[in-house]
Write an enzyme that holds these catalytic residues in place. Structure first.
Site, mmCIF file in Angstrom:
data_model
loop_
_atom_site.group_PDB
_atom_site.id
_atom_site.type_symbol
_atom_site.label_atom_id
_atom_site.label_comp_id
_atom_site.label_asym_id
_atom_site.label_seq_id
_atom_site.Cartn_x
_atom_site.Cartn_y
_atom_site.Cartn_z
ATOM 1 N N ASN A 10 0.858 -1.181 0.000
ATOM 2 C CA ASN A 10 0.000 0.000 0.000
ATOM 3 C C ASN A 10 0.900 1.239 0.000
ATOM 4 O O ASN A 10 1.618 1.488 0.969
ATOM 5 C CB ASN A 10 -0.879 -0.045 1.262
ATOM 6 N N LYS A 12 0.066 4.287 0.156
ATOM 7 C CA LYS A 12 -0.498 5.351 1.007
ATOM 8 C C LYS A 12 -0.198 6.732 0.400
ATOM 9 O O LYS A 12 -0.220 6.889 -0.818
ATOM 10 C CB LYS A 12 0.014 5.201 2.442
ATOM 11 N N HIS A 91 -9.978 0.454 4.340
ATOM 12 C CA HIS A 91 -8.729 0.521 5.103
ATOM 13 C C HIS A 91 -8.966 1.330 6.370
ATOM 14 O O HIS A 91 -9.760 2.280 6.368
ATOM 15 C CB HIS A 91 -7.623 1.161 4.252
ATOM 16 N N GLU A 139 -5.804 -5.956 10.042
ATOM 17 C CA GLU A 139 -4.753 -5.014 10.433
ATOM 18 C C GLU A 139 -5.140 -4.310 11.727
ATOM 19 O O GLU A 139 -6.046 -3.473 11.713
ATOM 20 C CB GLU A 139 -4.555 -3.926 9.361
ATOM 21 N N GLY A 179 3.078 -3.202 10.513
ATOM 22 C CA GLY A 179 4.441 -3.405 11.016
ATOM 23 C C GLY A 179 5.250 -4.483 10.310
ATOM 24 O O GLY A 179 6.343 -4.821 10.761
ATOM 25 N N ALA A 200 3.207 -1.362 4.162
ATOM 26 C CA ALA A 200 3.465 -0.045 3.579
ATOM 27 C C ALA A 200 4.848 0.460 4.004
ATOM 28 O O ALA A 200 5.821 0.300 3.274
ATOM 29 C CB ALA A 200 2.377 0.938 3.988
HETATM 30 O O1 G3P Z 1 -2.221 -1.213 4.403
HETATM 31 C C1 G3P Z 1 -1.011 -1.474 4.990
HETATM 32 C C2 G3P Z 1 -0.895 -0.986 6.337
HETATM 33 O O2 G3P Z 1 -1.878 -0.237 6.902
HETATM 34 C C3 G3P Z 1 0.239 -1.377 7.150
HETATM 35 O O3 G3P Z 1 1.086 -0.276 7.207
HETATM 36 O O4 G3P Z 1 3.188 0.844 7.522
HETATM 37 O O5 G3P Z 1 2.416 -0.826 9.189
HETATM 38 O O6 G3P Z 1 3.177 -1.590 6.959
HETATM 39 P P1 G3P Z 1 2.533 -0.480 7.750
#
Ligand code: G3P
Length: 221
Positions: A10, A12, A91, A139, A179, A200
């Site tokens: 993602n 973002k 999301h 998530e 994470g 992300a």
């Molecule tokens: O959509 C992916 C997400 O919300 C996770 O973000 O930065 O923790 O990998 P991150």
């Protein structure tokens, strides 16, 4: 159809992943990745990235509106026209109402797009599964953007999300995210019954994209 296990990225709205830098990130993923990857650029970059890569490109969000009198919305049909293969839905950084999730999952089915409904806990993951998307992505919001991966911090909840989703609809695949930064995080996620990860910051903000892409892939079977 998206092959599994899959690593979904993602983009973002990070400076590192919009415009030119979003294109560069995509080029790097295409160059170094060997497994199944999906990229989710920002809406303004989608058409250009679709035209520049063989990787499946998903939208990060689409608005639940029919063509007509709406302002500032992203129309489903317009997104389909860019050549996307699927979309994230709901999301935790862009949550929508239940009827809107259903609207978008249905539209995806009609257009042959892959739907990924995000959910913040195992119970909402099961609720999302009842709508029949292709994927549910669990998530926990408090771990998003952090250093500890969901598969390390909350393994029992990932396993519970998988169990609950499969009990509602065994055809729905489960992803986990938040994470995720290295191969061990990916490996653990798969061991817990998921069929991939959504991530992300771990990649988008990395200085050395090649080594992080290779590191993440070391967790794939
Ligand atoms: O959509 C992916 C997400 O919300 C996770 O973000 O930065 O923790 O990998 P991150």
């Amino acid at each position: 159809m998206i092959s599994k296990p899959v690593i979904m990225v993602n983009y973002k709205t990070y400076n590192e992943s919009v415009g030119k830098r979003g294109l560069e990130l995509t080029v790097n993923i295409e160059k170094y990745a060997k497994g199944n990857w999906v990229v989710c650029p920002q809406a303004v970059d989608v058409r250009e990235i679709v035209g520049s890569t063989k990787l499946p490109v998903f939208a990060q969000h689409i608005d639940a509106v029919e063509p007509g009198s709406h302002t500032g919305h992203t129309l489903f049909e317009a997104m389909v026209d860019t050549g996307i293969k699927g979309t994230l839905i709901n999301h935790s950084e862009n949550t929508i109402e239940l009827w809107q999730i259903e609207f978008l999952v249905k539209k995806c089915k009609v257009e042959g797009l892959t739907s990924v409904v995000c959910a913040n806990n195992p119970v909402t993951s099961a609720a999302a599964a009842a709508l029949g998307p292709d994927f549910v992505a669990y998530e926990p919001p408090e771990l998003i953007g952090g250093d500890i991966s969901v598969s390390t911090a909350k393994p029992e909840l990932v396993a519970e999300a998988v169990r609950k989703v499969k009990a509602i609809n065994p055809n729905v695949s489960v992803l986990c995210g938040a994470g995720v930064k290295n191969g061990e995080d990916v490996k653990r996620a798969l061991e817990l019954g998921t069929e991939g990860v959504l991530l992300a910051s771990g990649l988008v903000k990395a200085k050395d994209l090649e080594s992080v892409i290779r590191e993440l892939e070391s967790g794939l079977p």
